[in-house]
Design a protein around this motif. Sequence first.
Motif, PDB file in Angstrom:
ATOM      1  N   THR A 141       1.339  -0.770   0.496  1.00 36.75           N
ATOM      2  CA  THR A 141       0.146   0.079   0.141  1.00 36.75           C
ATOM      3  C   THR A 141       0.395   1.318  -0.382  1.00 36.75           C
ATOM      4  O   THR A 141       1.968   1.034   0.651  1.00 36.75           O
ATOM      5  CB  THR A 141      -1.154   0.007   0.731  1.00 36.75           C
ATOM      6  N   PHE A 142      -0.007   2.392  -0.771  1.00 32.71           N
ATOM      7  CA  PHE A 142       0.947   3.718  -0.745  1.00 32.71           C
ATOM      8  C   PHE A 142       0.122   4.542  -1.452  1.00 32.71           C
ATOM      9  O   PHE A 142      -0.586   4.884  -1.405  1.00 32.71           O
ATOM     10  CB  PHE A 142       2.359   3.650  -2.060  1.00 32.71           C
ATOM     11  N   ILE A 200       7.850   3.947  -7.921  1.00 32.49           N
ATOM     12  CA  ILE A 200       7.602   4.254  -6.256  1.00 32.49           C
ATOM     13  C   ILE A 200       8.835   4.439  -5.453  1.00 32.49           C
ATOM     14  O   ILE A 200      10.130   4.142  -5.551  1.00 32.49           O
ATOM     15  CB  ILE A 200       7.970   2.764  -5.871  1.00 32.49           C
ATOM     16  N   SER A 201       9.061   5.968  -5.027  1.00 26.68           N
ATOM     17  CA  SER A 201      10.046   6.350  -4.311  1.00 26.68           C
ATOM     18  C   SER A 201      10.201   5.573  -2.961  1.00 26.68           C
ATOM     19  O   SER A 201       9.349   5.451  -1.997  1.00 26.68           O
ATOM     20  CB  SER A 201       9.887   7.525  -3.698  1.00 26.68           C
ATOM     21  N   PHE A 202      11.567   5.321  -2.688  1.00 30.44           N
ATOM     22  CA  PHE A 202      11.978   4.592  -1.446  1.00 30.44           C
ATOM     23  C   PHE A 202      11.905   5.651  -0.465  1.00 30.44           C
ATOM     24  O   PHE A 202      12.625   4.952   0.953  1.00 30.44           O
ATOM     25  CB  PHE A 202      13.058   3.227  -1.037  1.00 30.44           C
ATOM     26  N   ASP A 203      12.228   6.280  -0.596  1.00 30.97           N
ATOM     27  CA  ASP A 203      12.548   8.023   0.284  1.00 30.97           C
ATOM     28  C   ASP A 203      11.435   7.618   0.899  1.00 30.97           C
ATOM     29  O   ASP A 203      10.794   9.293   0.834  1.00 30.97           O
ATOM     30  CB  ASP A 203      12.993   8.867  -0.926  1.00 30.97           C
ATOM     31  N   HIS A 204      10.737   7.287   2.137  1.00 27.10           N
ATOM     32  CA  HIS A 204       9.744   7.346   3.169  1.00 27.10           C
ATOM     33  C   HIS A 204       9.650   7.597   4.273  1.00 27.10           C
ATOM     34  O   HIS A 204       8.614   8.589   4.438  1.00 27.10           O
ATOM     35  CB  HIS A 204       9.614   6.025   3.687  1.00 27.10           C
ATOM     36  N   GLY A 233       4.666   6.920   5.188  1.00 28.43           N
ATOM     37  CA  GLY A 233       3.913   6.746   5.668  1.00 28.43           C
ATOM     38  C   GLY A 233       3.779   5.037   5.805  1.00 28.43           C
ATOM     39  O   GLY A 233       2.926   4.789   6.644  1.00 28.43           O
ATOM     40  N   HIS A 234       4.289   4.618   4.958  1.00 29.09           N
ATOM     41  CA  HIS A 234       4.508   2.992   4.539  1.00 29.09           C
ATOM     42  C   HIS A 234       5.816   2.420   4.449  1.00 29.09           C
ATOM     43  O   HIS A 234       6.463   1.919   3.617  1.00 29.09           O
ATOM     44  CB  HIS A 234       3.362   2.858   3.416  1.00 29.09           C
ATOM     45  N   ILE A 239       9.843  -1.252   2.240  1.00 30.57           N
ATOM     46  CA  ILE A 239      11.262  -2.466   2.955  1.00 30.57           C
ATOM     47  C   ILE A 239      10.687  -3.490   2.546  1.00 30.57           C
ATOM     48  O   ILE A 239      12.166  -4.176   2.026  1.00 30.57           O
ATOM     49  CB  ILE A 239      11.365  -1.907   4.571  1.00 30.57           C
ATOM     50  N   LYS A 240       9.323  -4.301   2.391  1.00 32.94           N
ATOM     51  CA  LYS A 240       8.955  -5.579   2.374  1.00 32.94           C
ATOM     52  C   LYS A 240       9.086  -5.358   0.433  1.00 32.94           C
ATOM     53  O   LYS A 240      10.295  -6.595  -0.163  1.00 32.94           O
ATOM     54  CB  LYS A 240       7.737  -5.890   2.433  1.00 32.94           C
ATOM     55  N   LEU A 241       8.515  -4.332  -0.272  1.00 31.78           N
ATOM     56  CA  LEU A 241       8.850  -4.656  -1.377  1.00 31.78           C
ATOM     57  C   LEU A 241      10.007  -4.850  -2.112  1.00 31.78           C
ATOM     58  O   LEU A 241      10.635  -5.035  -3.285  1.00 31.78           O
ATOM     59  CB  LEU A 241       8.096  -3.459  -2.223  1.00 31.78           C
ATOM     60  N   THR A 242      11.225  -3.888  -1.603  1.00 29.99           N
ATOM     61  CA  THR A 242      12.016  -3.557  -1.974  1.00 29.99           C
ATOM     62  C   THR A 242      13.370  -4.947  -2.004  1.00 29.99           C
ATOM     63  O   THR A 242      13.622  -5.176  -2.783  1.00 29.99           O
ATOM     64  CB  THR A 242      12.484  -2.584  -1.092  1.00 29.99           C
TER      65      THR A 242
END
Length: 295
Positions: A141-142, A200-204, A233-234, A239-242
């Motif tokens: 979810t993003f 998708i940005s990994f910079d959460h 916020g996710h 982390i799981k996706l990457t």
Amino acid sequence: MKKYILFIILFLISCDDNANAVTQKSKRKIEKKQYPFKGIIIDIINDKQQMLIKHDEVPGFMMEMTMIFNIDSLINMNDYTIGDSLNFNFYVLNQKEGPAKTWASELDIVGHRDLREEEIYDDFFEQDGAIQVGESLSNGTFQNFNGEEVELNDWDGKFRFISFIFSRCPMPNFCPAVILKNQYLINQFKGNENIEFIIISFDHKYDRPEVLKQAYGNIFSNYSNIHFLSSYGHKEDIIKLTIEAGVGFSGIDDGDPREIGHTLQSLLIDPSGALISNYGGDSWDPKEVEENINI
């Protein structure tokens, strides 16, 4: 006979002038810049001719940070070890078409020291949790540009090409290259409702929806099949996706963009959610992706 000789001479002169004109025109479109760098080797990736280097600030060009450098193919990687301090030149070759090419060369060892604990990336390049061809990617979810929550499964039943970025990336051959290659693919499949492009940005911590919209919204405002997603916020989802994608990143929680390091990976997912192929780094050919989508 003299007329023929004169004609040949004039023809050759004309060809030479045209060649010079083309050369001058090419020089204007292809520009190579050189920057002096200082840094320390954090890791060596021999099979890819790359090094992870923590480098000092280069005034007017790049902040201090840790990043992956493509190393000149003429350099013997066995001559260097982790902990070597280097002076080297960094080259940026702007091309007529496509993203810039970059590489490090003239690596001069000026010292050596043991890495500090915070400089060691034990699992940065580990891909133990990465899915293999035929395996399914988990849902996540993003947030889209408007801050609305979306799930990757929202696009079940379609091909999905998934890439990763972060908006503060200063490198012309990393995140911007991913954007350009996705743009090429989007243009090839414009109007095709069977594929979606997801970036998708990994910079959460920093890349909130409004940040991504400001950075990329105008570029892709005329496209309906590309989606920029924020992981703000996710954290657990990204982390799981990457991990499943085989992407490594670090330094986000430190809050300092100079400490951010990452690898790159793009995934082509089939309509059932299974991996067709992955494309590492920034050097993959978008035409290969295009061919795989057309299978």
